[in-house]
Design an enzyme around this catalytic site. Structure first.
Site, PDB file in Angstrom:
ATOM      1  CG  ASP A 267      -0.051   0.550   2.460  1.00 23.25           C
ATOM      2  OD1 ASP A 267       0.714  -0.265   3.023  1.00 23.25           O
ATOM      3  OD2 ASP A 267      -0.128   1.746   2.813  1.00 23.25           O
ATOM      4  CG  HIS A 336      -2.110   8.563 -15.203  1.00 15.80           C
ATOM      5  ND1 HIS A 336      -2.098   7.782 -16.336  1.00 15.80           N
ATOM      6  CD2 HIS A 336      -0.822   8.623 -14.780  1.00 15.80           C
ATOM      7  CE1 HIS A 336      -0.869   7.394 -16.590  1.00 15.80           C
ATOM      8  NE2 HIS A 336      -0.068   7.892 -15.669  1.00 15.80           N
TER       9      HIS A 336
END
Lengths: 376, 376
Positions: A267, A336
């Site tokens: 993460d 993105h």
């Protein structure tokens, strides 16, 4: 859909592993990248858009959520999944790391940590039992043990002392977590960059027994070389039949290097945070969209990317909205970046399945070495 | 799809009008509310989401776009529609109003206005010919005449002088616009709150001839009663077979009152700007989401609304993300507000078609009079 938490290892290529974690809330394809939804939102993203990037699981931060809106309030409102409109798995950290990095006036004892909120100065306590309670109230699918983590570089005696405290807290976390079918508890290996401390920590965790094992205490200032040095041996100390989670990592090349060394989950706030500061990750490296070279450029950020920012907008537009401080700048660049990170994970999963991880990594590195497209 | 700009009046109910504007880029159902995309984006919204709220047309601001990224740059990049990824109609204002309200060191002459940019202090000139050029470079579908508009209340002589200048500029705008099939030029009626000045202005505009007619110089500080007073007579001075556009309006009750008086088109930043400050428009009036009464409320903002904010989130969540200054707060509340404004327009269109506008308005007002749902 399964009633239990389980992990299946589907293929390996060198040390790189392809697998799937099954939970009552859905499957997590590994290697997995988990976007960070700090305070009940992945910043600048709708949750359905996060899902559209390919994310199977989100991370939520116990420290932020316990302070605002509070775990008890989220529980009354039906849990974190419902609160934030994300019905797939959520992993929550224990709060330990962020208490040490974000709060004021910390006091650490064997019992836990007393601290003041960075939001309003109010006093709080967090220890293994309270962390387990908070993560239960949030409804987390994957719960992390409460641990302590010194910043690196640090004195080895300090690292050892901290690791042993974390192992005692791991045992208390295990006891407090209890038996919760469908929910998983992960232990966290500590020990800094020292082989013997990592081994001692792994041994302690295996003796307790967890559903998965995290590599903690990395990506805290030691640098990529030192981190990879630890990843060359530390994952092997953890059970092969359980998922391995490298916390807080990282840049694209950190992620690829970690997967190559046997890590299954990661993460990081990097893709979302960078999106808000105008930094985009592409196949050809980092693009700073605020640079004037983009202001007349009709080309997409990354022509190989299928995200909305790359399909529907020019670099010139992305430059303009960043300069004009428009919210859509954060929305598009975050989307993105999250999509690119998920594309890396998907590329690695396919490469491991095909036994072509080394070739995939060579292609990944070659594209980055090319650098950004030439200015027009 | 049509090659030309045209307006069809489909039904009337009292003075309220149902119609449709046809353009090569799509139809605009009237009465129409146009969200404002100031600098190439409706703030905090993806354009496909704006479309999903029911918007047929957006407004772009000449003043903002000419300063950044510049009209010439947008032209080189293929025009504003492509730049901002919105392929439906766009109306652009002339820049005149915002030059007077936003720029520094303005100097007004018969020729136009010289001013300094509020962004970087650079010097610029805007007059009828340059405004037409900029709006052509942007690729605007509905172009507005360059006009001057005094803030109200103002001395009648000042209003008259300003109106007559605007009428001379309207003639120059018409000449500079030329013949552009598929694109429309709208004249702007001025004259403040004075019947005779409004009549003189309408007469001047009709003599020149435009594709549509705007009511300018309202919603500039005169108050709703004075505005409705003007709308009781001013729309009737404009050709019945052309669309009538009330600029910069407004609150929900302003919009309903304007449609009742024969207005076909409106625009306002209110739904998007309010969304960013935590103010939501609902069928039962305005909700300030930052109020502590919402912090434990599991109910939606507006149970009759089908927007994502109302379908997927509680008031408690919306309160939390507003307080935590999360971007999703602006995203969700803007979406809701834009959807609510479009729902009002759709409700009015259906009511006019059915000849039930008065009953619809009574229901609209009764719901608002109820006030927000009771706290739990």
């Amino acid at each position: 859909m399964t009633e239990r938490f389980s992990f299946s290892l589907l293929a390996t290529d060198g040390k790189a592993r392809l697998g799937v974690i099954s939970t009552p809330r859905g499957e997590i394809r590994t290697p997995a990248f988990m976007p960070v939804g700090t305070a009940g939102t992945v910043k600048a993203m709708m949750p359905e858009s996060v899902r559209a990037t390919g994310a199977d699981i989100l991370l939520g931060n116990t420290y932020h959520l316990m302070l605002r809106p509070t775990a008890e309030r989220i529980d009354r409102l039906g849990g974190l999944h419902r609160f934030m409109n994300w019905d797939r798995p959520i992993l929550t950290d224990s709060g330990g790391f962020q208490v040490m990095s974000l709060s004021d006036l910390r006091k650490l004892t064997e019992d836990g940590v007393t601290f003041r909120s960075h939001v309003d100065g109010s006093r709080h306590f967090l220890g293994p039992e309270r962390s387990m309670e908070i993560q239960r109230l949030l409804g987390s699918d994957i719960v992390m043990c409460f641990d302590e983590c010194p910043a690196l570089p640090a004195d080895e005696a300090r690292v050892a002392e901290s690791m042993r405290l974390s192992m005692r807290w791991a045992a208390r976390s295990r006891d407090a977590f209890g038996d919760r079918p469908g929910h998983a508890l992960f232990g966290i290996q500590q020990g800094g960059v020292t082989h013997d401390l990592r081994a001692e920590s792994a041994e302690a965790l295996r003796a307790i027994g967890f559903d998965g094992y995290a590599l903690g205490g990395l990506a805290v200032g030691e640098g990529q070389e030192a981190m990879f040095g630890v990843l060359d041996f530390a994952p092997d100390m953890l059970p092969a039949d359980r998922p391995r989670y490298l916390m807080g990592v990282g840049k694209p090349d950190d992620i690829v290097g970690a997967v190559r060394r046997g890590v299954d989950m990661m993460d990081c706030v990097l893709p979302s945070r960078s999106g808000r500061t105008g930094q985009a990750f592409t196949r050809r490296g980092v693009v700073n969209i605020k640079n004037a070279r983009h202001q007349d450029d009709p080309r997409p950020l990354d022509e190989a990317c299928t995200c909305p920012a790359c399909r529907n907008y020019s670099r010139a537009y992305l430059h303009h909205v960043f300069r004009a401080k428009e919210i859509i700048s954060s929305m598009l660049l975050t989307w993105h970046n999250l999509r690119y990170f998920q594309d890396i994970m998907q590329g690695m999963r396919e490469a491991i399945a095909a036994g072509e991880f080394a070739a995939w990594q060579a292609g990944f590195e070659a594209a980055r070495a090319e650098g950004d497209i030439e200015p027009l």
